[in-house]
Design a protein around this motif. Structure first.
Motif, mmCIF file in Angstrom:
data_model
loop_
_atom_site.group_PDB
_atom_site.id
_atom_site.type_symbol
_atom_site.label_atom_id
_atom_site.label_comp_id
_atom_site.label_asym_id
_atom_site.label_seq_id
_atom_site.Cartn_x
_atom_site.Cartn_y
_atom_site.Cartn_z
ATOM 1 N N PHE A 118 19.433 -19.019 9.915
ATOM 2 C CA PHE A 118 19.443 -20.402 9.455
ATOM 3 C C PHE A 118 19.566 -21.339 10.648
ATOM 4 O O PHE A 118 20.132 -20.961 11.689
ATOM 5 N N ILE A 119 19.053 -22.567 10.510
ATOM 6 C CA ILE A 119 19.175 -23.547 11.579
ATOM 7 C C ILE A 119 20.650 -23.895 11.748
ATOM 8 O O ILE A 119 21.321 -24.298 10.809
ATOM 9 N N ALA A 120 21.152 -23.714 12.959
ATOM 10 C CA ALA A 120 22.564 -23.968 13.239
ATOM 11 C C ALA A 120 22.806 -25.459 13.417
ATOM 12 O O ALA A 120 21.950 -26.179 13.939
ATOM 13 N N ARG A 121 23.956 -25.919 12.988
ATOM 14 C CA ARG A 121 24.320 -27.313 13.235
ATOM 15 C C ARG A 121 24.430 -27.507 14.748
ATOM 16 O O ARG A 121 25.163 -26.800 15.428
ATOM 17 N N GLU A 122 23.712 -28.479 15.257
ATOM 18 C CA GLU A 122 23.528 -28.537 16.705
ATOM 19 C C GLU A 122 24.613 -29.277 17.473
ATOM 20 O O GLU A 122 24.719 -29.117 18.690
ATOM 21 N N THR A 142 12.820 -20.967 25.150
ATOM 22 C CA THR A 142 13.671 -21.994 24.586
ATOM 23 C C THR A 142 14.536 -21.416 23.467
ATOM 24 O O THR A 142 14.066 -20.635 22.646
ATOM 25 N N ASP A 143 15.813 -21.781 23.466
ATOM 26 C CA ASP A 143 16.710 -21.371 22.395
ATOM 27 C C ASP A 143 16.148 -21.843 21.064
ATOM 28 O O ASP A 143 15.774 -23.001 20.906
ATOM 29 N N ARG A 144 16.077 -20.941 20.092
ATOM 30 C CA ARG A 144 15.491 -21.294 18.803
ATOM 31 C C ARG A 144 16.471 -21.984 17.860
ATOM 32 O O ARG A 144 16.103 -22.347 16.755
ATOM 33 N N GLY A 145 17.716 -22.161 18.245
ATOM 34 C CA GLY A 145 18.642 -22.968 17.462
ATOM 35 C C GLY A 145 19.031 -22.384 16.128
ATOM 36 O O GLY A 145 19.367 -23.135 15.195
ATOM 37 N N TRP A 199 14.281 -24.314 15.794
ATOM 38 C CA TRP A 199 14.424 -25.764 15.886
ATOM 39 C C TRP A 199 15.098 -26.127 17.207
ATOM 40 O O TRP A 199 16.006 -25.416 17.668
ATOM 41 N N THR A 200 14.661 -27.229 17.830
ATOM 42 C CA THR A 200 15.344 -27.794 18.986
ATOM 43 C C THR A 200 15.196 -29.305 18.953
ATOM 44 O O THR A 200 14.166 -29.824 18.515
ATOM 45 N N SER A 201 16.220 -30.010 19.409
ATOM 46 C CA SER A 201 16.136 -31.458 19.547
ATOM 47 C C SER A 201 15.750 -31.863 20.965
ATOM 48 O O SER A 201 15.584 -33.047 21.236
ATOM 49 N N ALA A 207 22.989 -32.151 7.407
ATOM 50 C CA ALA A 207 23.603 -30.823 7.486
ATOM 51 C C ALA A 207 23.400 -30.152 8.834
ATOM 52 O O ALA A 207 24.269 -29.391 9.282
ATOM 53 N N CYS A 208 22.279 -30.421 9.491
ATOM 54 C CA CYS A 208 21.958 -29.696 10.726
ATOM 55 C C CYS A 208 22.036 -30.532 11.998
ATOM 56 O O CYS A 208 22.303 -30.002 13.075
#
Length: 266
Positions: free
Chosen positions: A11-15, A2-5, A201-203, A125-126
């Motif tokens: 840093f967590i990328a804005r999705e 899974t893409d770690r985002g 992170w993933t949604s 922010a994310c």
């Protein structure tokens, strides 16, 4: 895998992005922009954002809802909530592409506060895509998938359990609404429990359950059950009972042991 985002710096990328909005939802988003501007003048509205499947580009016409966040110059008043309710109803009635419209209201002071830095601040922010006005994310830090972020986003799961139990016990409870709240919250909490170890992170809820399952195989079936429940057209009371009475309490206890309790809110 899974893409770690994450971005190139970890840093967590804005999705989300307006460029990812599916063509079928373009008219809805444009109407939302126009109606928000008409309903909230510049003295009230600082900025507006999209979040959820539409700006992520994964929305399904007739199934997905439209999620909005409105940042106000002041803390929301009853009149603001009334205007948002009317906005939701108009957009929901006007566009068959969406199955419901929801608008969150917050004051900019709350969104930028130190208390909300790793909860609502991170969310904006994310996970939120700018739609109208200046982007508040410019005043927020960049975020890594840390234990602090885990604690402040979902370290209060235990507080939700008594209400879920009470609603589940009521014969007339709207199971669709309860199922949506329970299943989504549990899958996201399961992900953030292991987020620092996984390092991302993933949604994506199905992917979230699988990430969790790789660290807690003994609870993998329940995480997958919760993820499947997020897509259920007809919620099953028996499934909800398992989630509320078994998986939820275990997850809340494990979360406190691993990350601690979320800072109390007034």
């Amino acid at each position: 895998m899974t893409d770690r985002g994450l971005d190139a710096e970890g840093f967590i990328a804005r999705e989300g992005s307006l460029s990812r909005v599916p063509a079928e939802f373009g008219p809805v988003v444009e109407a939302a922009r126009e109606r928000i501007a008409a309903s909230f003048d510049g003295a009230r509205l600082h900025s507006a954002y999209l979040y959820g499947s539409i700006p992520r580009g994964t929305a399904t016409p007739g199934v997905s809802d439209l999620d909005l966040l409105l940042a106000l110059h002041h803390e929301p008043t009853p009149a603001d909530r009334e205007a948002a309710d009317a906005l939701e109803a108009a957009l929901d009635a006007g566009f068959g592409q969406v199955n419901g419209v929801g608008a969150l209201l917050f004051g900019t002071g709350t969104l930028l506060s130190e208390l909300e830095r790793h909860d609502l601040g991170w969310f904006l922010a994310c996970l939120c895509t700018p739609l109208l006005g200046p982007d508040l994310a410019a005043g927020l830090p960049r975020y890594r998938p840390t234990s602090l972020l885990a604690r402040e986003t979902n370290g209060d799961l235990a507080l939700a359990l008594p209400d879920w139990r009470a609603r589940l016990a009521e014969p007339g409870t709207d199971l669709h609404t309860l199922n949506r709240a329970v299943s989504r919250r549990l899958v996201r909490t399961a992900l953030t429990l292991v987020m620092p170890r996984w390092g991302g992170w993933t949604s994506d809820l199905a992917a979230s359950a699988e990430v969790f399952a790789s660290y807690y195989p003994d609870r993998a079936d329940q995480a997958r059950l919760a993820a499947a429940a997020t897509r259920a057209a007809d919620p099953d009371r028996a499934v909800l009972t398992v989630l509320v009475e078994d998986f939820g309490p275990w997850l809340a206890s494990e979360y406190l042991a691993v990350h601690g309790e979320k800072a109390p809110r007034p």
